[in-house]
Write a protein that holds these residues in place. Sequence first.
Motif, PDB file in Angstrom:
ATOM      1  N   ALA A 167       0.813  -1.210   0.000  1.00 22.49           N
ATOM      2  CA  ALA A 167       0.000   0.000   0.000  1.00 22.49           C
ATOM      3  C   ALA A 167       0.856   1.273   0.000  1.00 22.49           C
ATOM      4  CB  ALA A 167      -0.940   0.008   1.214  1.00 22.49           C
ATOM      5  N   GLY A 168       2.174   1.102   0.131  1.00 20.25           N
ATOM      6  CA  GLY A 168       3.060   2.269   0.094  1.00 20.25           C
ATOM      7  C   GLY A 168       2.951   3.164   1.313  1.00 20.25           C
ATOM      8  N   LEU A 169       2.682   2.575   2.468  1.00 21.58           N
ATOM      9  CA  LEU A 169       2.487   3.376   3.681  1.00 21.58           C
ATOM     10  C   LEU A 169       3.807   3.695   4.370  1.00 21.58           C
ATOM     11  CD1 LEU A 169      -0.447   2.666   3.164  1.00 21.58           C
ATOM     12  CD2 LEU A 169      -0.709   2.176   5.603  1.00 21.58           C
ATOM     13  N   ARG A 170       3.834   4.829   5.051  1.00 21.27           N
ATOM     14  CA  ARG A 170       4.962   5.176   5.918  1.00 21.27           C
ATOM     15  C   ARG A 170       4.943   4.251   7.123  1.00 21.27           C
ATOM     16  NH1 ARG A 170       2.381   9.966   4.365  1.00 21.27           N
ATOM     17  NH2 ARG A 170       3.661  11.371   3.086  1.00 21.27           N
ATOM     18  N   VAL A 171       6.093   4.104   7.782  1.00 15.96           N
ATOM     19  CA  VAL A 171       6.183   3.166   8.899  1.00 15.96           C
ATOM     20  C   VAL A 171       5.242   3.561  10.037  1.00 15.96           C
ATOM     21  CG1 VAL A 171       8.178   4.384   9.912  1.00 15.96           C
ATOM     22  CG2 VAL A 171       7.760   1.975  10.471  1.00 15.96           C
ATOM     23  N   ALA A 172       5.114   4.859  10.317  1.00 19.27           N
ATOM     24  CA  ALA A 172       4.213   5.300  11.387  1.00 19.27           C
ATOM     25  C   ALA A 172       2.759   5.023  11.012  1.00 19.27           C
ATOM     26  CB  ALA A 172       4.413   6.781  11.684  1.00 19.27           C
ATOM     27  N   GLU A 173       2.452   5.119   9.722  1.00 18.94           N
ATOM     28  CA  GLU A 173       1.089   4.833   9.273  1.00 18.94           C
ATOM     29  C   GLU A 173       0.767   3.359   9.431  1.00 18.94           C
ATOM     30  OE1 GLU A 173       0.940   8.422   5.900  1.00 18.94           O
ATOM     31  OE2 GLU A 173       1.359   6.351   5.301  1.00 18.94           O
ATOM     32  N   VAL A 174       1.733   2.496   9.136  1.00 20.79           N
ATOM     33  CA  VAL A 174       1.537   1.056   9.325  1.00 20.79           C
ATOM     34  C   VAL A 174       1.309   0.748  10.801  1.00 20.79           C
ATOM     35  CG1 VAL A 174       2.618  -1.222   9.154  1.00 20.79           C
ATOM     36  CG2 VAL A 174       2.915   0.428   7.308  1.00 20.79           C
ATOM     37  N   ALA A 175       2.158   1.324  11.650  1.00 21.61           N
ATOM     38  CA  ALA A 175       2.091   1.030  13.084  1.00 21.61           C
ATOM     39  C   ALA A 175       0.762   1.446  13.692  1.00 21.61           C
ATOM     40  CB  ALA A 175       3.245   1.724  13.812  1.00 21.61           C
ATOM     41  N   HIS A 176       0.153   2.512  13.192  1.00 17.08           N
ATOM     42  CA  HIS A 176      -1.050   3.049  13.824  1.00 17.08           C
ATOM     43  C   HIS A 176      -2.345   2.661  13.107  1.00 17.08           C
ATOM     44  CE1 HIS A 176       2.045   5.562  15.744  1.00 17.08           C
ATOM     45  NE2 HIS A 176       1.193   5.599  16.749  1.00 17.08           N
ATOM     46  N   LEU A 177      -2.271   1.672  12.243  1.00 18.53           N
ATOM     47  CA  LEU A 177      -3.499   1.173  11.626  1.00 18.53           C
ATOM     48  C   LEU A 177      -4.339   0.415  12.652  1.00 18.53           C
ATOM     49  CD1 LEU A 177      -2.328  -0.232   8.163  1.00 18.53           C
ATOM     50  CD2 LEU A 177      -3.758   1.781   8.569  1.00 18.53           C
ATOM     51  N   LYS A 178      -5.640   0.556  12.535  1.00 16.05           N
ATOM     52  CA  LYS A 178      -6.574  -0.212  13.362  1.00 16.05           C
ATOM     53  C   LYS A 178      -7.304  -1.225  12.486  1.00 16.05           C
ATOM     54  CE  LYS A 178      -7.223   3.380  16.846  1.00 16.05           C
ATOM     55  NZ  LYS A 178      -8.197   4.249  17.556  1.00 16.05           N
ATOM     56  N   VAL A 179      -7.843  -2.230  13.112  1.00 20.19           N
ATOM     57  CA  VAL A 179      -8.564  -3.265  12.366  1.00 20.19           C
ATOM     58  C   VAL A 179      -9.664  -2.640  11.527  1.00 20.19           C
ATOM     59  CG1 VAL A 179     -10.033  -5.295  12.587  1.00 20.19           C
ATOM     60  CG2 VAL A 179      -8.022  -5.049  14.070  1.00 20.19           C
ATOM     61  N   SER A 180     -10.334  -1.634  12.075  1.00 26.34           N
ATOM     62  CA  SER A 180     -11.448  -0.984  11.377  1.00 26.34           C
ATOM     63  C   SER A 180     -11.007  -0.149  10.180  1.00 26.34           C
ATOM     64  CB  SER A 180     -12.222  -0.094  12.358  1.00 26.34           C
ATOM     65  OG  SER A 180     -11.362   0.862  12.955  1.00 26.34           O
ATOM     66  N   ASP A 181      -9.697   0.067  10.014  1.00 24.06           N
ATOM     67  CA  ASP A 181      -9.210   0.834   8.870  1.00 24.06           C
ATOM     68  C   ASP A 181      -9.172   0.004   7.590  1.00 24.06           C
ATOM     69  OD1 ASP A 181      -8.779   3.165  10.353  1.00 24.06           O
ATOM     70  OD2 ASP A 181      -6.778   2.529  10.973  1.00 24.06           O
ATOM     71  N   ILE A 182      -9.353  -1.292   7.710  1.00 24.55           N
ATOM     72  CA  ILE A 182      -9.347  -2.170   6.537  1.00 24.55           C
ATOM     73  C   ILE A 182     -10.764  -2.258   5.985  1.00 24.55           C
ATOM     74  CG2 ILE A 182      -8.764  -4.440   5.641  1.00 24.55           C
ATOM     75  CD1 ILE A 182      -6.397  -2.776   6.716  1.00 24.55           C
ATOM     76  N   ASP A 183     -10.973  -1.676   4.818  1.00 22.82           N
ATOM     77  CA  ASP A 183     -12.295  -1.658   4.175  1.00 22.82           C
ATOM     78  C   ASP A 183     -12.280  -2.677   3.034  1.00 22.82           C
ATOM     79  OD1 ASP A 183     -14.649  -1.145   2.836  1.00 22.82           O
ATOM     80  OD2 ASP A 183     -14.471   1.037   2.939  1.00 22.82           O
TER      81      ASP A 183
END
Length: 302
Positions: free
Chosen positions: A138-154
């Motif tokens: 998904a090309g995410l930054r490391v901080a973005e990966v770390a702070h993903l929540k289960v509900s962020d997956i659509d």
Amino acid sequence: MDVFIPAAPISPLRQRLIDDMTMREFSRSTQNNYIRDVGRFATFLGRSPATATAEDVRRFQVEQREAGVPLPTMNAIVSALRFFFTHTVDRPDLARKLVKVTYPRKLPVVLSPDEVARLLGATTCLKHQAALSVAYGAGLRVAEVAHLKVSDIDSERMLIRVERGKGGQYRNAMLAADLLTLLREWWKAGRQQGVMYPKGWLFPGMHAGKPISTRQLHRVVVEAARTAEIAKRVGPHTLRHSFATHLLEDGVDIRVIQALLGHAKLDNTAFYTKVATRTVRTVTSPLDKLGLFMPDQGTLGG
């Protein structure tokens, strides 16, 4: 006998800076960096930074350069002080005196698709493999990966919601079908381990109530690269660089890549054209069109 020492009170000026950043939804790391950098200037002055003059600002930047402060660090301090002078003490005249230094950007390290596959395959557990796959897929930054929540997956729209990207921006990232399959495997495993919750973190840390740290993700990448015998110096951001470069080489429009990466400026995305070697190889040189030289006439490059 232990003696209780109360924490030092926060000055009104520092609290005002914190309030200004909080109101604009700056991330915790950005707030900490700005507080640190404004503090550097205050230490240089030996008094409140609110009393600074244009000459103080000039002397501070000259001293930084003479002390050998890295240019990216100098520019980061400029950003912090510009915010402080513009919003916290209403001194935009001083903000205009701060000078950002231009310097040549280093070409990012990019892995080949084969190297990415080897790195992901060298992870030691499903959680780490899923986290690094999100960074690349998904090309995410490391901080973005770390702070993903289960509900962020659509899974219905095949999107990953990035609620707090760089600069507090919201965006949607792509969710590949294979990545969704992997995340569902991790969800099942995490539930069995008792660390995954419907409203919890997608990648919990040592305690389920906290996300995995960016430092831990960095260690995971370094160890996986070592196991995969990848000699390049890599980190989590290498996967984001590789994501952008591989899309560019596959002919994806650069403005689409800009949106996927969450870049505010197209110039930042266009930088990947310098490392997109497959794109260079698809271009026909005007010299070749002249037909002056026959192939296989020597051993150079053979």
